[in-house]
Design a protein around this motif. Sequence first.
Motif, PDB file in Angstrom:
ATOM      1  N   THR A  18       0.841  -1.202   0.000  1.00 50.61           N
ATOM      2  CA  THR A  18       0.000   0.000   0.000  1.00 50.61           C
ATOM      3  C   THR A  18       0.879   1.255   0.000  1.00 50.61           C
ATOM      4  O   THR A  18       0.612   2.212  -0.746  1.00 50.61           O
ATOM      5  N   LYS A  39      -7.372  -1.290  -5.278  1.00 52.67           N
ATOM      6  CA  LYS A  39      -6.879  -2.183  -4.229  1.00 52.67           C
ATOM      7  C   LYS A  39      -7.823  -3.368  -4.101  1.00 52.67           C
ATOM      8  O   LYS A  39      -9.029  -3.190  -4.048  1.00 52.67           O
ATOM      9  N   ASP A  94      -3.059  -2.585  -6.035  1.00 51.10           N
ATOM     10  CA  ASP A  94      -2.500  -3.138  -4.803  1.00 51.10           C
ATOM     11  C   ASP A  94      -3.131  -4.526  -4.586  1.00 51.10           C
ATOM     12  O   ASP A  94      -4.291  -4.606  -4.196  1.00 51.10           O
TER      13      ASP A  94
HETATM   14 MG    MG Z   1      -1.907  -3.133   2.156  1.00 47.83          MG
END
Ligand code: MG
Length: 216
Positions: A18, A39, A94
């Motif tokens: 991240t 993400k 991510d």
């Molecule tokens: Mg993370």
Amino acid sequence: MSRGAFIVIEGLDRSGKTTQTAALYEQLKEVGKVAKLLKFPDRTTAIGKMIDAYLRSQSDLDDRAIHLLFSANRWELASEIEKDLKEGINILCDRYAFSGIAFSASKGLPYEWCRAPDISLPSPDLVLFLDISPEKAKERGGYGEERYEKEEMQKKVREIFKRIGEEMNVATAGAKWVVIDAGRDCEDVAKDVWAHAEGLIEGTSQPITRLWDTSE
Ligand code: MG
Ligand code: Z5A
């Protein structure tokens, strides 16, 4: 015609995914490039909320059911990813399908079964894998709060990621999967991330391919 690049940052827990995805995003902005941050799991969708409850041990699900939810959580964004790439937007992501395989296979589910639901997802142009020893990861903040955050599990996950990376590079006959030593200072890791991503940020004229799809 050029399209945006699709760059995935994968890695072990607390490897700094991240942190590094955000740093790369800022660097792209600084050089005037359009980028979008994604993400997975995306905990904001209805499916993502089920995943979130499971990860925080607020609900229990069959191992196969949760695996399919993680995959469905990617599929619900797949057409948007393709659309953005075609419009010239770089996507920085991510975690992706590779985490899906690594974590579920570590629980004992067959590797090929784990890979199957993610076949044909939009393929990243580059995967940067942040590698860190489980011992070192444990020293970083927040470790141990969620399901899977146990040293034994992380060791298995690391082995499976290794297999995925090797197979990716054999299949594409190139270094699509790049391992980065994430046990160093943030700045040093960021320099390596940038060095690998830089060549892609002008966009690419390559067509968007599909993950593990042999029908093309
Ligand atoms: Mg993370
Ligand atoms: N999972 C799955 O089973 N199936 C799937 O398909 C997918 C995921 C997609 C939640 O993921 C869980 O879902 C995960 C896999 C599973 N299970 N586990 N365990 P998540 O992505 O939501 O997990 P997370 O909460 O973001 O944690 P993380 O990924 O483990 O952390 P990270 O993003 O790699 O690290 P970070 O947040 O950037 O940094 C962690 C800490 O270290 C933080 O305090 C930083 O300030 C510090 N840090 C970062 N870099 C450094 C350096 N270089 N030096 C020192 N300290 C650092």
